[in-house]
Motif scaffolding. Structure first.
Motif, PDB file in Angstrom:
ATOM      1  N   UNK A 226       0.622  82.418   7.303  1.00 55.33           N
ATOM      2  CA  UNK A 226       1.909  81.724   7.282  1.00 55.33           C
ATOM      3  C   UNK A 226       2.204  81.198   5.885  1.00 55.33           C
ATOM      4  N   UNK A 227       1.229  80.543   5.265  1.00 53.25           N
ATOM      5  CA  UNK A 227       1.433  79.983   3.929  1.00 53.25           C
ATOM      6  C   UNK A 227       1.718  81.074   2.910  1.00 53.25           C
ATOM      7  N   UNK A 228       0.957  82.164   2.956  1.00 48.30           N
ATOM      8  CA  UNK A 228       1.167  83.237   1.989  1.00 48.30           C
ATOM      9  C   UNK A 228       2.580  83.790   2.081  1.00 48.30           C
ATOM     10  N   UNK A 229       3.039  84.018   3.306  1.00 47.73           N
ATOM     11  CA  UNK A 229       4.360  84.614   3.480  1.00 47.73           C
ATOM     12  C   UNK A 229       5.470  83.644   3.080  1.00 47.73           C
ATOM     13  N   UNK A 230       5.350  82.394   3.489  1.00 48.94           N
ATOM     14  CA  UNK A 230       6.424  81.424   3.194  1.00 48.94           C
ATOM     15  C   UNK A 230       6.459  81.046   1.723  1.00 48.94           C
TER      16      UNK A 230
ATOM     17  N   UNK B 133       8.525  72.647  10.817  1.00 51.95           N
ATOM     18  CA  UNK B 133       8.163  72.476  12.232  1.00 51.95           C
ATOM     19  C   UNK B 133       7.186  73.557  12.689  1.00 51.95           C
ATOM     20  N   UNK B 134       7.422  74.787  12.253  1.00 56.19           N
ATOM     21  CA  UNK B 134       6.512  75.867  12.630  1.00 56.19           C
ATOM     22  C   UNK B 134       5.132  75.649  12.032  1.00 56.19           C
ATOM     23  N   UNK B 135       5.096  75.203  10.771  1.00 60.04           N
ATOM     24  CA  UNK B 135       3.800  74.929  10.159  1.00 60.04           C
ATOM     25  C   UNK B 135       3.112  73.760  10.856  1.00 60.04           C
ATOM     26  N   UNK B 136       3.894  72.768  11.263  1.00 56.66           N
ATOM     27  CA  UNK B 136       3.308  71.631  11.963  1.00 56.66           C
ATOM     28  C   UNK B 136       2.632  72.071  13.254  1.00 56.66           C
ATOM     29  N   UNK B 137       3.259  73.038  13.966  1.00 58.32           N
ATOM     30  CA  UNK B 137       2.633  73.547  15.191  1.00 58.32           C
ATOM     31  C   UNK B 137       1.315  74.246  14.875  1.00 58.32           C
ATOM     32  N   UNK B 138       1.319  75.077  13.826  1.00 58.78           N
ATOM     33  CA  UNK B 138       0.083  75.755  13.436  1.00 58.78           C
ATOM     34  C   UNK B 138      -0.979  74.746  12.994  1.00 58.78           C
ATOM     35  N   UNK B 139      -0.561  73.756  12.228  1.00 60.19           N
ATOM     36  CA  UNK B 139      -1.482  72.734  11.738  1.00 60.19           C
ATOM     37  C   UNK B 139      -2.037  71.911  12.891  1.00 60.19           C
ATOM     38  N   UNK B 140      -1.174  71.600  13.870  1.00 55.52           N
ATOM     39  CA  UNK B 140      -1.608  70.847  15.036  1.00 55.52           C
ATOM     40  C   UNK B 140      -2.626  71.635  15.857  1.00 55.52           C
ATOM     41  N   UNK B 141      -2.389  72.947  16.013  1.00 53.64           N
ATOM     42  CA  UNK B 141      -3.346  73.790  16.734  1.00 53.64           C
ATOM     43  C   UNK B 141      -4.700  73.800  16.035  1.00 53.64           C
ATOM     44  N   UNK B 142      -4.657  73.859  14.698  1.00 52.97           N
ATOM     45  CA  UNK B 142      -5.911  73.841  13.943  1.00 52.97           C
ATOM     46  C   UNK B 142      -6.619  72.500  14.098  1.00 52.97           C
ATOM     47  N   UNK B 143      -5.836  71.411  14.067  1.00 49.16           N
ATOM     48  CA  UNK B 143      -6.409  70.084  14.272  1.00 49.16           C
ATOM     49  C   UNK B 143      -7.051  69.969  15.645  1.00 49.16           C
ATOM     50  N   UNK B 144      -6.343  70.427  16.687  1.00 51.84           N
ATOM     51  CA  UNK B 144      -6.868  70.342  18.053  1.00 51.84           C
ATOM     52  C   UNK B 144      -8.163  71.134  18.192  1.00 51.84           C
TER      53      UNK B 144
END
Length: 598
Positions: free
Chosen positions: A214-218, A236-247
């Motif tokens: 995600x980071x590379x593409x954005x 918001x999309x990154x926050x969802x990915x970041x939240x999944x990683x946190x969980x």
């Protein structure tokens, strides 16, 4: 999310795979002295752990009853010496294993990057950049943990376990059996821990791969993100990915938070059993207090490597999964002919001159990125030495594909492509590409100074770099830059305009005086004044040199020796500009359409 499917991590394989481990050990062999030194220090440290309990037993059972102060002092000094030696061994082992891990990582990352550069272009079409970055960074880091805190330290833990077990049985085998009573429960808890950690580890790896992609593409497409006001949506999309990683990490922390107290509880239970059993025997005089005290220390030392081995099993599992992905990448076949160096005497392609025009032939070439959707259908044409061939046609006609096949970015499914009568599949890639100067439509400049971007791998002097820039009119651009040819360009050449990047790429294409020029929309991003200057330079550059030019703007190729008209992957017309206009066919309609639009 659906688009994340291509970034999913593979299902974890076996916790230990002998085949993979043997391949990994090949990277360790050059550093066998480091391994040997670390093992000696680990075994010494494990043996030194027996000194404290045995001295405790001697002090309590011998020195205290005899009121032998000198013996107590000698024992204390011996214990202090053992502790200092343990510290020195631990320090040395940490340094040696860290050196081992870092050097193995250095070698493996170098091999991975070198292999990535030899892979065919279709491989990069299928694999997202984020995943490949994960292979070279995170996966290699997992192998670093294997060597710094896994295999070598694990052998040390095993030795410590054996040494302590032997010492306990030697001191009193009956008391040792009481001390080992909770081992089955320890094994059960550790087994459950390994299963749970395995699942959480896979989740973490999957989510970090998603974040990387995600980071590379954005970041690469940041201009588009800002242009269309996508900042909040992408955040918001990154926050969802970041939240999944946190969980996923929190689940891993929870597993560890349960495991360590459970092992500590079982250790305490084992100590309690030992105290009860030892107290009864001390009461009847069959066991000394010093022996019980020594056993308490030995037992606590016994459970520590058991706990460490469970963590090292997890490290081993992670490393096996990472190594499987790394070796899958390394086992991906390189492009045919990639990395070939030089030309063997007597080979047919040895006679191809590098500093004159060459003949290019396409003979009944068929190509599809995905069969049966043919991009080129039976394409045949030839370009004589020193001739300029222009290729035109609607978008999607297959123009750029012809250039990609000639450069062997892709291989045709049928037909033959030759240079001076030699099938390009029989030529080493480096030899083929040395013949070519290529200006692509999507210009790519590296972060670095201007001179390096013009020179790249061409063995030319600074004077030749300046001459190449001057011949295409790029010298006036360089003259405006602070530092001139030493000016550091930003990533992808972002610190100069698109037109300026195109001129620099043109200078790069002709810097090594190639035999064949490939121009893919070479003037599409420059203004009319610069275009006129380039056209004047091209007239001289093309003299005595074979040129294939792809153009959408037909006004730029009216002076070509011959024009090839592609339509839906087939050659429909060819001839000079005047001949094609007189034929009143597809080319004439394209030309009138553009002239009218102008």
């Amino acid at each position: 999310m659906a688009e994340q499917g291509i970034h999913e991590e593979d299902v974890l394989g076996k916790a230990y795979d002998g085949r993979l481990m043997r391949r990994l050990l090949r990277y360790v062999r050059p550093y066998r002295p480091l391994v040997a030194g670390a093992l000696v220090l680990l075994f010494t440290e494990g043996a030194l752990q027996l000194v404290g309990p045995l001295l405790t037993r001697r002090i309590i059972d011998v020195a205290v009853p005899a009121r032998d102060v000198a013996l107590v002092q000698r024992s204390v000094l011996l214990l202090a010496g053992a502790l200092i030696a343990q510290f020195a061994c631990s320090y040395g082992e940490t340094i040696l294993t860290a050196l081992l891990g870092q050097r193995v990582m250095h070698d493996l990352r170098g091999e991975l990057f070198a292999h990535l550069q030899r892979l065919p272009i279709p491989f990069f079409d299928r694999n997202p950049v984020g995943r490949l970055i994960t292979r070279v960074t995170t996966d290699v880091e997992s192998l670093n943990e294997l060597f710094t805190a896994g295999v070598v330290s694990g052998l040390g833990d095993l030795f410590t376990l054996v040494a302590i077990s032997v010492a306990m049985v030697w001191v009193d085998w009956r008391l040792a059996l009481f001390g080992f009573a909770t081992i089955p429960l320890v094994y059960l808890v550790s087994h459950v821990f390994r299963i749970k950690v395995r699942d959480t580890y896979r989740d973490i790896r999957t989510r970090i791969a998603r974040i990387n992609a995600f980071l590379q593409e954005r970041i690469t497409g940041m201009r588009v993100v800002q242009l269309f006001g996508r900042e909040n949506d992408e955040a918001r999309r990154f926050d969802r990915l970041n939240r999944d990683h946190l969980d996923a990490n929190l689940r891993s922390i929870t597993v560890y938070a349960l495991y360590f107290p459970a092992i500590e509880l079982l250790t305490t239970v084992a100590l309690a059993i030992l105290i009860v059993a030892g107290a009864n025997r001390v009461g009847v005089g069959s066991l000394t207090v010093g022996t019980v005290a020594a056993f308490l220390q030995l037992l606590r030392r016994f459970f520590q490597p058991l706990q460490d081995l469970s963590e090292k099993y997890n490290i081993l599992q992670q490393a096996m999964a990472a190594s499987e992905r790394i070796f899958t990448l390394l086992d991906t076949p390189a492009a045919i002919g990639a990395g070939a160096q030089g030309v063997a005497p007597g080979h047919a392609h040895a006679a191809i001159a590098a500093r004159r025009g060459v003949e290019v032939r396409f003979e009944d070439v068929w190509f599809a990125y995905q069969e049966p959707q043919w991009v080129l259908k039976g394409v045949s044409f030839h370009v004589a030495p020193g001739e300029t061939l222009a290729i035109v046609g609607h978008t999607g006609a297959g123009k750029t594909t012809i250039v990609s096949l000639l450069l062997r970015f892709y291989e045709p499914q049928r037909g033959r492509i030759s240079v001076d009568g030699v099938d390009i599949r029989e030529m080493p890639l480096d030899r083929l590409r040395e013949l070519v100067g290529y200006v692509q439509q999507d210009i790519f400049l590296f972060a670095g100074d201007v001179a390096t971007n013009i020179r790249l791998n061409a063995p030319i002097s600074d004077e030749q770099v300046v001459a190449a820039a001057t011949r295409v009119g790029a010298d006036r651009i360089v003259a405006r830059l602070p530092g001139g040819y030493s000016y550091e360009l930003g990533e992808r050449g972002a610190s100069v305009s698109v037109g300026e990047r195109q001129l620099l790429s043109f200078a790069r294409a002709i810097a090594a005086d190639p035999a064949l020029l490939l121009l893919d929309e070479a003037t599409s991003a420059v203004d009319s004044e610069v275009e006129a200057e380039i056209q004047r330079a091209l007239a001289e550059l093309m003299r005595g040199r074979t040129t294939i030019a792809i153009a959408h703007r037909l006004s730029t190729i009216v002076g070509s020796d011959r024009i090839l008209v592609l339509h839906l992957g087939e050659v429909r017309e060819q001839g000079s500009h005047a001949e094609l206009l007189a034929r009143r066919g597809l080319y004439e309609r394209l030309y009138r359409l553009q002239a009218g639009a102008a």
